[in-house]
Design a protein around this motif. Structure first.
Motif, PDB file in Angstrom:
ATOM      1  N   LYS A 100       0.682  -1.187  -0.063  1.00  0.00           N
ATOM      2  CA  LYS A 100      -0.092  -0.076   0.062  1.00  0.00           C
ATOM      3  C   LYS A 100       0.860   1.159  -0.053  1.00  0.00           C
ATOM      4  CE  LYS A 100      -4.428  -1.161   1.932  1.00  0.00           C
ATOM      5  NZ  LYS A 100      -5.368  -0.736   2.936  1.00  0.00           N
ATOM      6  N   PRO A 101       0.586   2.184  -0.903  1.00  0.00           N
ATOM      7  CA  PRO A 101       1.412   3.472  -0.964  1.00  0.00           C
ATOM      8  C   PRO A 101       1.555   4.239   0.298  1.00  0.00           C
ATOM      9  CG  PRO A 101      -0.073   3.380  -2.944  1.00  0.00           C
ATOM     10  CD  PRO A 101      -0.444   2.222  -2.167  1.00  0.00           C
ATOM     11  N   LYS A 102       0.359   4.322   1.132  1.00  0.00           N
ATOM     12  CA  LYS A 102       0.273   5.079   2.374  1.00  0.00           C
ATOM     13  C   LYS A 102       1.324   4.237   3.378  1.00  0.00           C
ATOM     14  CE  LYS A 102      -0.682   8.431   4.995  1.00  0.00           C
ATOM     15  NZ  LYS A 102      -0.139   9.767   4.827  1.00  0.00           N
ATOM     16  N   TYR A 103       1.263   3.088   3.375  1.00  0.00           N
ATOM     17  CA  TYR A 103       1.855   2.472   4.399  1.00  0.00           C
ATOM     18  C   TYR A 103       3.437   2.496   4.305  1.00  0.00           C
ATOM     19  CZ  TYR A 103       3.941  -1.340   7.145  1.00  0.00           C
ATOM     20  OH  TYR A 103       4.480  -1.922   8.103  1.00  0.00           O
ATOM     21  N   ARG A 104       3.953   2.217   2.832  1.00  0.00           N
ATOM     22  CA  ARG A 104       5.270   2.454   2.425  1.00  0.00           C
ATOM     23  C   ARG A 104       5.591   4.085   2.590  1.00  0.00           C
ATOM     24  NH1 ARG A 104       5.260  -0.155  -3.243  1.00  0.00           N
ATOM     25  NH2 ARG A 104       6.240   1.421  -3.723  1.00  0.00           N
ATOM     26  N   GLU A 105       4.637   4.852   2.537  1.00  0.00           N
ATOM     27  CA  GLU A 105       5.096   6.324   2.729  1.00  0.00           C
ATOM     28  C   GLU A 105       5.705   6.257   4.024  1.00  0.00           C
ATOM     29  OE1 GLU A 105       3.041  10.540   2.869  1.00  0.00           O
ATOM     30  OE2 GLU A 105       2.198   9.319   1.522  1.00  0.00           O
ATOM     31  N   ILE A 106       4.823   5.896   4.929  1.00  0.00           N
ATOM     32  CA  ILE A 106       4.825   6.146   6.652  1.00  0.00           C
ATOM     33  C   ILE A 106       6.316   5.421   6.763  1.00  0.00           C
ATOM     34  CG2 ILE A 106       4.047   5.557   8.900  1.00  0.00           C
ATOM     35  CD1 ILE A 106       1.191   5.646   7.612  1.00  0.00           C
ATOM     36  N   LEU A 107       6.562   4.271   6.377  1.00  0.00           N
ATOM     37  CA  LEU A 107       7.724   3.436   6.626  1.00  0.00           C
ATOM     38  C   LEU A 107       9.001   4.258   5.906  1.00  0.00           C
ATOM     39  CD1 LEU A 107       6.853  -0.122   6.275  1.00  0.00           C
ATOM     40  CD2 LEU A 107       7.013   1.228   8.312  1.00  0.00           C
ATOM     41  N   SER A 108       8.826   4.871   4.866  1.00  0.00           N
ATOM     42  CA  SER A 108       9.935   5.549   4.189  1.00  0.00           C
ATOM     43  C   SER A 108      10.200   6.700   5.236  1.00  0.00           C
ATOM     44  CB  SER A 108       9.573   5.873   2.818  1.00  0.00           C
ATOM     45  OG  SER A 108       8.841   6.843   3.074  1.00  0.00           O
ATOM     46  N   GLU A 109       9.222   7.430   5.800  1.00  0.00           N
ATOM     47  CA  GLU A 109       9.465   8.658   6.579  1.00  0.00           C
ATOM     48  C   GLU A 109      10.199   8.349   7.664  1.00  0.00           C
ATOM     49  OE1 GLU A 109       6.020  10.727   7.594  1.00  0.00           O
ATOM     50  OE2 GLU A 109       5.478  10.793   5.597  1.00  0.00           O
ATOM     51  N   LEU A 110      10.203   7.046   8.254  1.00  0.00           N
ATOM     52  CA  LEU A 110      10.921   6.462   9.106  1.00  0.00           C
ATOM     53  C   LEU A 110      12.312   6.389   9.052  1.00  0.00           C
ATOM     54  CD1 LEU A 110       8.556   4.083  10.988  1.00  0.00           C
ATOM     55  CD2 LEU A 110       9.185   6.316  12.023  1.00  0.00           C
ATOM     56  N   ASP A 111      12.682   6.224   7.633  1.00  0.00           N
ATOM     57  CA  ASP A 111      13.859   6.132   7.136  1.00  0.00           C
ATOM     58  C   ASP A 111      14.594   7.337   6.952  1.00  0.00           C
ATOM     59  OD1 ASP A 111      13.890   3.121   7.109  1.00  0.00           O
ATOM     60  OD2 ASP A 111      13.022   3.091   5.165  1.00  0.00           O
ATOM     61  N   GLU A 112      13.782   8.329   6.665  1.00  0.00           N
ATOM     62  CA  GLU A 112      14.482   9.634   6.409  1.00  0.00           C
ATOM     63  C   GLU A 112      14.847  10.174   7.743  1.00  0.00           C
ATOM     64  OE1 GLU A 112      11.378  11.546   4.096  1.00  0.00           O
ATOM     65  OE2 GLU A 112      11.610  10.186   2.462  1.00  0.00           O
ATOM     66  N   HIS A 113      15.804  11.251   7.708  1.00  0.00           N
ATOM     67  CA  HIS A 113      16.127  11.971   8.858  1.00  0.00           C
ATOM     68  C   HIS A 113      16.465  11.337  10.204  1.00  0.00           C
ATOM     69  CE1 HIS A 113      15.501  15.301   6.088  1.00  0.00           C
ATOM     70  NE2 HIS A 113      14.314  15.080   6.058  1.00  0.00           N
ATOM     71  N   ILE A 114      17.027  10.262   9.810  1.00  0.00           N
ATOM     72  CA  ILE A 114      17.154   9.113  11.048  1.00  0.00           C
ATOM     73  C   ILE A 114      17.744   9.868  12.365  1.00  0.00           C
ATOM     74  CG2 ILE A 114      17.060   7.126   9.665  1.00  0.00           C
ATOM     75  CD1 ILE A 114      20.114   7.255  10.062  1.00  0.00           C
ATOM     76  N   GLU A 115      18.384  11.174  12.151  1.00  0.00           N
ATOM     77  CA  GLU A 115      18.953  11.833  13.313  1.00  0.00           C
ATOM     78  C   GLU A 115      17.730  12.318  14.255  1.00  0.00           C
ATOM     79  OE1 GLU A 115      18.454  14.807  10.182  1.00  0.00           O
ATOM     80  OE2 GLU A 115      19.168  12.661  10.298  1.00  0.00           O
ATOM     81  N   ASN A 116      16.586  12.692  13.495  1.00  0.00           N
ATOM     82  CA  ASN A 116      15.325  13.036  14.224  1.00  0.00           C
ATOM     83  C   ASN A 116      14.771  11.731  15.119  1.00  0.00           C
ATOM     84  OD1 ASN A 116      15.613  15.784  13.088  1.00  0.00           O
ATOM     85  ND2 ASN A 116      14.039  15.313  11.665  1.00  0.00           N
ATOM     86  N   LYS A 117      14.274  12.168  16.160  1.00  0.00           N
ATOM     87  CA  LYS A 117      13.478  11.069  17.225  1.00  0.00           C
ATOM     88  C   LYS A 117      12.174  11.287  17.388  1.00  0.00           C
ATOM     89  CE  LYS A 117      17.967   9.790  19.672  1.00  0.00           C
ATOM     90  NZ  LYS A 117      18.397   9.796  20.907  1.00  0.00           N
TER      91      LYS A 117
END
Length: 143
Positions: A100-117
């Protein structure tokens, strides 16, 4: 996810990518009192207020304990840890959602800016965002 995040640290909305003006963020969670080695069910059983708690109160307390047990000493959760929690503690809900595109988008956001908590509030919004888009919700409502 997507757009802005809310943090009770300073009670304001921040657009993603903008710095949080709070100079010294503090955790909204109480200091740790229970060691991580104790199971969540035993931790829940030790909370007197939950003895007569509703199912919903126990669910929320469980989510809070899982977050707290996985968080850093400053009360934040690394994005990689949040992703792992979703894939392990939420796996029955997310099973079959990988395409699902929305699920993949949510997971990809967790892979971006990993320095942010993530703060607890952000983690709960993440859980709710995933929950409302699940196919499983339709199955739950049809019962």
């Amino acid at each position: 996810m997507g757009g802005c995040t809310y943090s009770t640290q300073d009670q304001t909305l921040h657009s993603e990518g903008e710095p949080n003006p709070s100079a010294a963020p503090t955790s909204t969670l109480a200091p740790r009192k229970m060691p991580k080695s104790i199971s969540v069910s035993k931790q829940l059983a030790s909370i007197k207020a939950l003895k007569k708690g509703s199912d919903l109160e126990k669910v929320m307390a469980t989510a809070a304990l899982i977050f707290r047990n996985s968080s850093d000493p400053d009360g934040t959760l690394e994005k990689a840890t949040a992703k792992t929690l979703l894939q392990t503690q939420f796996r029955n809900f997310t099973e079959g959602q990988e395409l699902k595109p929305k699920y993949r988008e949510i997971l990809s956001e967790l892979d971006e800016h990993i320095e942010n908590k993530l703060y607890f509030e952000d983690f709960m919004i993440l859980l709710l965002s995933i929950t409302v888009m699940l196919d499983l919700i339709q199955n739950i409502w049809s019962v």
